[in-house]
Design an enzyme around this catalytic site. Sequence first.
Site, PDB file in Angstrom:
ATOM      1  N   GLY A 219       0.813  -1.207   0.000  1.00  0.00           N
ATOM      2  CA  GLY A 219       0.000   0.000   0.000  1.00  0.00           C
ATOM      3  C   GLY A 219       0.846   1.257   0.000  1.00  0.00           C
ATOM      4  O   GLY A 219       2.052   1.213  -0.190  1.00  0.00           O
ATOM      5  N   SER A 220       0.212   2.420   0.181  1.00  0.00           N
ATOM      6  CA  SER A 220       0.945   3.690   0.165  1.00  0.00           C
ATOM      7  C   SER A 220       0.023   4.845   0.535  1.00  0.00           C
ATOM      8  O   SER A 220      -1.200   4.716   0.518  1.00  0.00           O
ATOM      9  CB  SER A 220       1.533   3.972  -1.229  1.00  0.00           C
ATOM     10  OG  SER A 220       2.376   2.941  -1.646  1.00  0.00           O
TER      11      SER A 220
END
Length: 777
Positions: A219-220
């Site tokens: 993710g980010s």
Amino acid sequence: MKLRPRLAVVLALVLSVSAVVGVRTSAPSMASDGRYSAEIRRTEFGIPHVSAKDYGGLGFGYGYAFAQDNLCVLASWAVTLRGERSRYFGAKAMSDDSTRPVRNLVSDVYYKSVAESGVVPRLLAQPAPLGPSADLRRMVDGYVAGYNRYLAETGVANLPDPTCRGKAWVTPITATDIWNNILDTDRMSGITQLKDVLVGGGENGGDGPAAPVTRSAPGSNGWALGKDATRAGDGMLLADPHFPWNGIRRFYQVQLTIPGVLDVSGASLYGTPVVEIGHTAGVAWTHTVSHAQRFTLYRLQLVPGDPTSYLVDGRAEPMGRQEIEVVQQDGSLFRDVLYTSRYGPVLAAARSDEVAYAIADVNAANLRAADEWLAMGRARNLTQLRAAQDTYQGLPFIYTLATDASGTVYFSDASLVPHVTDAQAGRCAKPSPDPSLDALVLDGSTSRCLWGKDPDAVVPGVFGPASQPKLIRTDYVANSNNSLWLANPAAPLTGYPRIWGHTGTELEPRPRVSLDMIAQRLAGADGLGAPGFTLETLQATSRSKRNHTFEIMRADVRKMCRAHHEMTASGGEHVDVREACKVLAAWDGHATLDGRGAILWREFHGRLGRPTKVGEPPVSWWRVPFDPAHPLTTPSGLKRDDPAVWRALADTVLFFQAGHIPLTLTPGQAQHYSSIPLPGCTEAEGCFDRVRTGGPLGPDGRYPDVNTGSTFMMAVEITPDGPRARTVLTYSLSANPLSPHHADQTLLFSRGQWVTERFSDAEIKADPRLRVTTVRG
């Protein structure tokens, strides 16, 4: 139908490129004397700034610098990509895939099949943009030569990293290894995540059940802030990718320069010679993981009496066949037979005498991402960055957020997405063989269900640039792995086919806190001064360690605690919760190193909604349910009068008491990396720069080491006078435990500190710790 693994089934890549007799290779770019040449300038924390006169030399310097810091990681991964892990590490040991490890034998069968399918040679035989550009080919050739030059100079027996010093599996790498790594990176949200389902998930390749599979990728967080959101009217960007902290999916910080041609600073995934997240003098960009689907399954109607043929439009088509051999540790050969279809590889699982399933991966034959990032690294503004994306159309599974000196911001899902309209999905959909596959299943018995075409798409079967979601503004765009529709709540992105991701659905706590952090800063309501972002307030906002679920539920927790001093645990015990309530009441809701109450909340929150009996569905603990008309503020509250909530708190207190763990346990005491205490909390709790540990809290009051979370954090302002940037590589530059740069930036991250980036030549030369090396080969 549950997945049923079978050994003799799976893979040879379906390609949209034509078969060729030979492979065209390009000569590497060298200096006038026939040698590569590059200069490596290392500033504080060992950060390399590599410069050369041409792409071959630049790749050479980069490969050399990377090998100095992380040779062992790439050497191990080369063994993986060649399908040789069983030979060196044993068939039953787990592979070194940091996102979804499988048994080595499963890994080897898969990667042998990829190599023998010929996908990379066929792509290398294509002109750009289908195949790599001449510049990228020279970068890869140089990178390989630089890595190998360092290995030859040092010698396997003298490598500084004890992880691979003297090991037989450490050998020179080839350009094929790097191309295979680029391909594997692009397929990270598709076929690469399905190795055990394709080959069979048991210890011997086919015995035992395959693990559940979802469309997973790291993710980010990403923010692009425009002139209406910044105090100086410049463009600003926050990059905060959340990737594994170990293995080949780590980021390496670097600046790459060819004077007058390329000057880009940022981070690359290990083994890729281009900057994937970064900035130039005029534009900055980052990526977050898109919600769009990357593959579909096709249900194959098998020909009666012939399990290796299937029907399309009433006609029988034979499956393709591969015979794979894997050398095992004792020198014996393991043989497997794998199958493919016109759609792609045939799953080993979910197969019967009547039906089988094939996977069509939009990135099955994609090497274009590396060229796209190389072109983005030459961009001077958003117009040039967008042109790079439209030219190569290779981004595999990510959104793009970008800004430039004009103070304009840009959001897009310019990634590869299967061309499946809602009408086609409704007409062609078939039941899934297992919900854990989390994929759209289409009817493979009719050509009407093949992916569609866009006239502006580089390859068939995908949506072209004109169909991709985009947003251009002057305030902000943001994403924290939520679907694309609320990149900016003032301008929702809607009306796209469902394969791009759902709209009008509940936001998870992390995207909610992300948007709230921006809103509070723009209003000047976060205690950081006047409204609007500066580089300093951007840093402070992103490292605030807010726990959003606690913020949302704090009032109800206090009311529940005032009303109930004793609660009943799952085992029937009556538990006094007053001390726990005092700790939570005193906590400020920030998961800082000294956050007394942060770990207690995490353990309590983790028990909320757990079913009381095996097989029962989770129970919602929200007092106010989700309302699509109010996506930023619902769901909210805690069902403070629900006995299930009381039980969760009582069970949490009992757990702490059983281990004699203080209820005031802090993140600094409980979570670490390389023995360094780390702040932060988890995705589920609604933490922005979240962390994930390798397992549950132990009876000693410690979690296993952090293994995922914020990685390369970059806050950058693109001004008319050039970029101003602050960075921190959370796990530091080198995986070598003996390197001085193994944990030096981790200490900064622990303390909430940043590195002032040196981008210009003058800034680099001004570093008193500067070390300069010229490498030739």
